[in-house]
Design an enzyme around this catalytic site. Structure first.
Site, short mmCIF file in Angstrom:
data_model
loop_
_atom_site.label_atom_id
_atom_site.label_comp_id
_atom_site.label_asym_id
_atom_site.label_seq_id
_atom_site.Cartn_x
_atom_site.Cartn_y
_atom_site.Cartn_z
N GLU A 34 0.85 -1.19 0.00
CA GLU A 34 0.00 0.00 0.00
C GLU A 34 0.89 1.25 0.00
OE1 GLU A 34 -2.60 0.68 3.36
OE2 GLU A 34 -4.00 1.80 2.12
N GLU A 39 -2.44 -4.07 6.76
CA GLU A 39 -3.55 -5.00 6.85
C GLU A 39 -3.66 -5.99 5.69
OE1 GLU A 39 -3.72 -1.68 6.43
OE2 GLU A 39 -5.31 -1.09 5.06
N GLU A 67 -5.79 -3.28 12.71
CA GLU A 67 -5.54 -4.10 11.51
C GLU A 67 -6.62 -5.15 11.34
OE1 GLU A 67 -3.33 -2.85 9.56
OE2 GLU A 67 -2.67 -1.47 11.12
N GLU A 125 -9.19 4.30 6.73
CA GLU A 125 -8.35 4.47 7.92
C GLU A 125 -9.12 5.07 9.09
OE1 GLU A 125 -5.87 2.99 8.27
OE2 GLU A 125 -5.13 2.59 6.27
ZN LIG Z 1 -5.16 1.31 8.86
#
Ligand SMILES: [Zn+2]
Length: 914
Positions: A190, A326, A360, A382
């Protein structure tokens, strides 16, 4: 993802260490590209040529791949060579072509693609001609004839380097007990770094099934997103084939290869859950496994959907740029965020592990099962995981009062959102580098704060049912922010999108001024809060400055209290009060994302009623709002300093965090001559609480009180420079060295900090040795950062020199630099060092680390240093991505403004006080 540095520090440290990632400079590609022919292709391809249609028809978006070719499945085979730090790969991508085409475009960078061919139902293979567009990080495959619509199999072979930049497929290194060095290959994809490991459609809405095979040295272990389907030996190698994943985004794919050891699995329903660490650290997994198990169960029941993977592994990686990632079924962590010793850790360190692990796990559904369509939706991903981490940890350990501590996170969001250079939570994102700039305090903390405000407004059960509706509706697919509002609005039967728009698309937040008018009515007016007046040199971003504010208010009249809820939609709202009203509290419960400024008579009545009658979060907001309003120049500093006297009986650690943060701020702006007077003032404020709490926990005392004791002792010894505390700290530290159970774990970090603050070269060498031989990641971090807290310049010079010498992990080095920038005795030498070594730092530090290191400049709070800082960044044309640099510079401007405005008054006040 999660931010690297814990949220349990002072607000200032929190702001300095907000979760930032730096934009990827595309120019770095050319120097690191593996294949010179690719460089050729990259440099000769005209910029912008063949820009294809993105997801929105009719518009040309250079950052979105064309949609007429869609991947369905990746059969991926990777063979990492750890000693050589390289890897070879092969992939077969099953795809659907929707319109006849002679070109296929996908993402790749820093890969040497050696072959590409495609095969349809006829079985006839066609070779592709490859070119790479380095600027757009794309690989173009062109075919001599048009490929008709239908199902195809694209086969590609490629090679790459296991890099040291902590992104893509990278190398982490650690030493064993005998001093031998070992490599670990691991991934961090990511936002857009899967393309560094294998050519792919690297956008979150190109979801596909991944079937990964890792070919490894037989002495090593491999972990990926799913369970192992088979393990065989071939040609002296171990061939580990993993089961098919669910349909998911490329940024969630992970592979980890090395000498790593698992715990025994615990079963959560159908899901085996294990933690992994490098050899010698498995005994630090128990606490992490407990919260992992508890939060996984919690989320299954909250979301009403079973965990979407077939197993869950949590892995501690020695070199890791952010806090955690994650990846479905294979969540990676930096060691301090997963491994901890229950007995010797502080409450803050345990809370940090619990938070990150819960965060997570929350993503496995919110993010992994349902994913944002594009990076502008990152904030929701998030913010929601941050909100859910609180819910899960609060359910697991109610005695930790997690929502009270959340005030500190909300306050961190306020600090950035009160700047002219803030941004709306959600804004249009085109280039991936803009997405990288979104990993900040506004995405996580402001986002979670407004979700909490909404949850409290519509009610927790309605909110949960709305979330369930959203997840069911979009499982295995992608969704946008508005889809969540639609689900919540449907269940709540309220116009949620309308309510939320102002909070999401408008920068800043409201300041509510509460006054009594001539008719004795309460008048609430809203305006946008700013620290600096309009005349500031920072660009002005206009916004209407009106929000729909869910407001909860408590009125005491005739000895009775009455709560009322309303939605403020106008600039001014007049509310009648009972004739015998005694006090009014705005933002009851403290969930609102706004600040309150009371007119003096309202504030007096509230204080005279006794602040101990307020809930913790209400006291927190009262002092935090007062401090912000003081910094903004709306309240005299001396009034604020008087107000702090009312808190000497306070025993909540979060409320104290605000007080200590304001004292630290003053310590940064005060002149050297006035510092002793400030120290005396601080001792006066903290002293009674320290004396009352003592050095040893009382039986039955809460974890939170223990943590408060540690923090107050630390502040008294450093900010208060109290010689008696410093002597006692030295004695206790000796006792602790002889017997680690002699001192409460929550006090130990303060002993270390005080001893570093007053320490000499002998102490430095001792702490350095403790850093090198630490028993836990937390202890290692504690001693490492103590090396930034000494006063003698020669010692600080030793520390800072080591940040670029290769001696300290690049995951930590930039934060150490930032810590020295935050030390009033070291900030100037640290700044000189940064200026001198900028190129090297830019080259070796992970980008997000470099960006956060720069956050340390807000401590350079003198007019001369501020000028020098501005000159440096302007002359060098440094861009930290997004509005990061503007925000740092504005925060520095605020500190210098207070210094210039209030220094004289402060000196007079402190002298009287003495
Ligand atoms: Zn996160």
């Amino acid at each position: 993802m999660t931010e690297p540095i814990g949220r349990r520090q002072t607000l200032q440290a929190l702001i300095t260490h907000a979760r930032f990632l730096l934009a990827i400079p595309l120019t770095s590609f050319l120097s690191s590209c593996l294949d010179s022919s690719f460089v050729q292709a990259a440099t000769t391809r005209p910029k912008g040529e063949n820009m294809n249609q993105g997801s929105s028809p009719g518009t040309v978006d250079p950052y979105r791949l064309p949609r007429h070719v869609v991947p369905i499945r990746y059969d991926l085979r990777l063979e990492p060579d750890l000693p050589a730090s390289s890897f070879a790969g092969e992939e077969i991508i099953t795809l659907t072509i929707h319109q006849p085409t002679s070109e296929i475009v996908l993402n790749a960078i820093e890969l040497n693609i050696t072959s590409a061919q495609i095969e349809g139902d006829s079985g006839l293979a066609r070779q592709a001609t490859m070119t790479l567009d380095a600027e757009l990080q794309r690989c173009h495959l062109t075919f001599t004839t048009s490929l008709p619509p239908g199902a195809w199999r694209l086969t590609m072979a490629f090679r790459g380097t296991l890099n040291d930049k902590l992104r893509g497929f990278y190398r982490s290194t650690y030493k064993d007990e005998r001093g031998g060095t070992h490599n670990l290959a691991t991934t961090q994809f990511e936002a857009t770094d899967a393309r560094r490991a294998f050519p792919c459609w690297d956008e979150p809405d190109f979801k596909a099934v991944f079937a990964t095979t890792l070919v490894i040295d037989p002495t090593l272990t491999a972990v990926s997103n799913s369970t192992i389907a088979s393990e065989t030996l071939a040609g002296g190698k171990k061939v580990v084939r993993f089961a098919d994943t669910m349909k998911m985004s490329t940024y969630l794919v992970a592979f980890i290869v090395g000498r790593i050891e698992p715990t025994d699995p615990v079963m959560i329903g159908q899901t085996p859950l294990r933690l992994w660490a490098i050899p010698g650290k498995k005994h630090l997994t128990k606490f992490g496994q407990d919260i992992a198990a508890a939060s996984l169960s919690f989320f299954e029941s909250y979301y009403g959907i079973r965990y979407p993977g077939d197993k869950l592994d949590l892995l501690a990686i020695p070199d890791f740029a952010s806090g955690a990632m994650e990846n479905l079924g294979a969540i990676t962590y930096r060691e301090t965020a997963l491994l901890v010793d229950r007995q010797s850790a502080t409450h803050g360190e345990l809370e940090r592990v619990a938070d990150v692990v819960a965060h997570e796990n929350a993503h496995m559904w919110f993010g992994d099962l349902v994913t944002m369509s594009w990076w502008n939706g990152l904030w929701l991903n998030e913010a929601f995981a941050t909100f859910m981490e609180m819910l899960a940890v609060d359910a697991w350990k109610p005695e930790w009062k997690r929502w009270d501590s959340f005030g500190v996170s909300r306050a961190a969001a306020f600090s950035v959102d009160g700047l002219w250079s803030t941004r709306p939570i959600e804004y249009p994102v085109q280039a991936p580098k803009d997405a990288e700039a979104m990993f900040d305090v506004l995405t996580y903390e402001k986002g979670a704060s407004v979700l909490r405000m909404l949850e409290q407004h519509i009610g927790p059960t309605v909110f949960r049912d709305g979330v369930r509706d959203y997840l069911h509706e979009h499982a295995y697919g992608n969704a946008d922010t508005n889809d969540l509002w639609v689900s919540l609005g449907k269940i709540a039967k309220q116009p949620v999108p309308d309510l939320m728009d102002g909070w999401i698309f408008q920068p800043g937040f409201p300041l509510i001024t509460a006054e009594i008018n001539l008719s004795g009515q309460l008048v609430l007016s809203q305006q946008r809060f700013f620290y600096l007046p309009n005349s500031s040199p920072i660009t002005h971003h206009p916004s209407p400055g009106i929000w729909k504010i869910p407001l909860q208010m408590r009125v005491t009249a005739g000895g009775k209290t009455n709560t009322s809820r309303m939605l403020l939609t106008e600039k001014d709202t007049t509310i009648p009060l009972p004739h015998d009203w005694e006090s009014v509290l705005i933002n009851e419960g403290g969930h609102g994302f706004y600040r309150v400024r009371y007119a003096p008579d309202l504030l007096d009545r509230l204080l005279n009623r006794g602040i101990d009658r307020l809930a913790v979060t209400e006291r927190f907001n009262l002092i935090n709002d007062a401090w912000a309003i003081t910094v903004a120049g709306h309240m005299p500093l001396t009034d604020y300093l008087d107000l702090t006297a009312r808190f000497t009986t306070e025993r909540d650690k979060n409320v104290w965090a605000v007080l200590l943060d304001s004292f630290s701020f003053l310590n940064r702006i005060i002149t050297v001559e006035d510092r002793p007077a400030l120290e005396a003032f601080v001792r006066g404020r903290i002293g009674p609480a320290v004396a009352d709490l003592g050095w040893v926990p009382r039986s039955g005392e809460s974890e939170l009180t223990k943590q408060l004791r540690g923090e107050l002792i630390g502040a008294q010894g450093k900010l208060g420079n109290d010689p008696a505390i410093q002597r006692r700290a030295a004695e206790l530290y000796r006792a602790y060295r002889n017997d680690t159970t002699a001192v409460d774990p929550n006090v130990v970090p303060s002993l270390v900090a005080i001893l570093a603050h007053t320490g000499d070269a002998t102490r430095y060498d001792e702490f350095n040795e403790r850093f090198r031989t630490a028993a836990t990641p937390q202890e290692e971090r504690r001693y490492l950062f103590s090396l930034a807290s000494f006063q003698p310049k020669a010692l600080l010079e030793r520390t800072i020199a080591r940040t670029i010498s290769g001696e300290i992990r690049t995951q930590d080095a930039p934060f150490l630099v930032s810590a020295i920038l935050g030390n009033v005795y070291g900030r100037e030498l640290a700044w000189g060092f940064v200026k001198l070594n900028w190129e090297k730092m830019d080259q070796i530090f992970p980008k997000q680390g470099l960006r956060r290191m720069c956050g340390g400049i807000i401590n350079l709070a003198t007019p001369e240093l501020e000028r020098d800082v501005r000159d440096f960044f302007t002359t060098r044309k440094i861009d930290l991505g997004g509005k990061t640099l503007d925000q740092y510079l504005e925060q520095l401007r605020i500190a210098v403004t207070v210094r210039e405005r209030d220094s004289l008054a402060l000196r007079k006040y402190l002298n009287t006080y003495r």
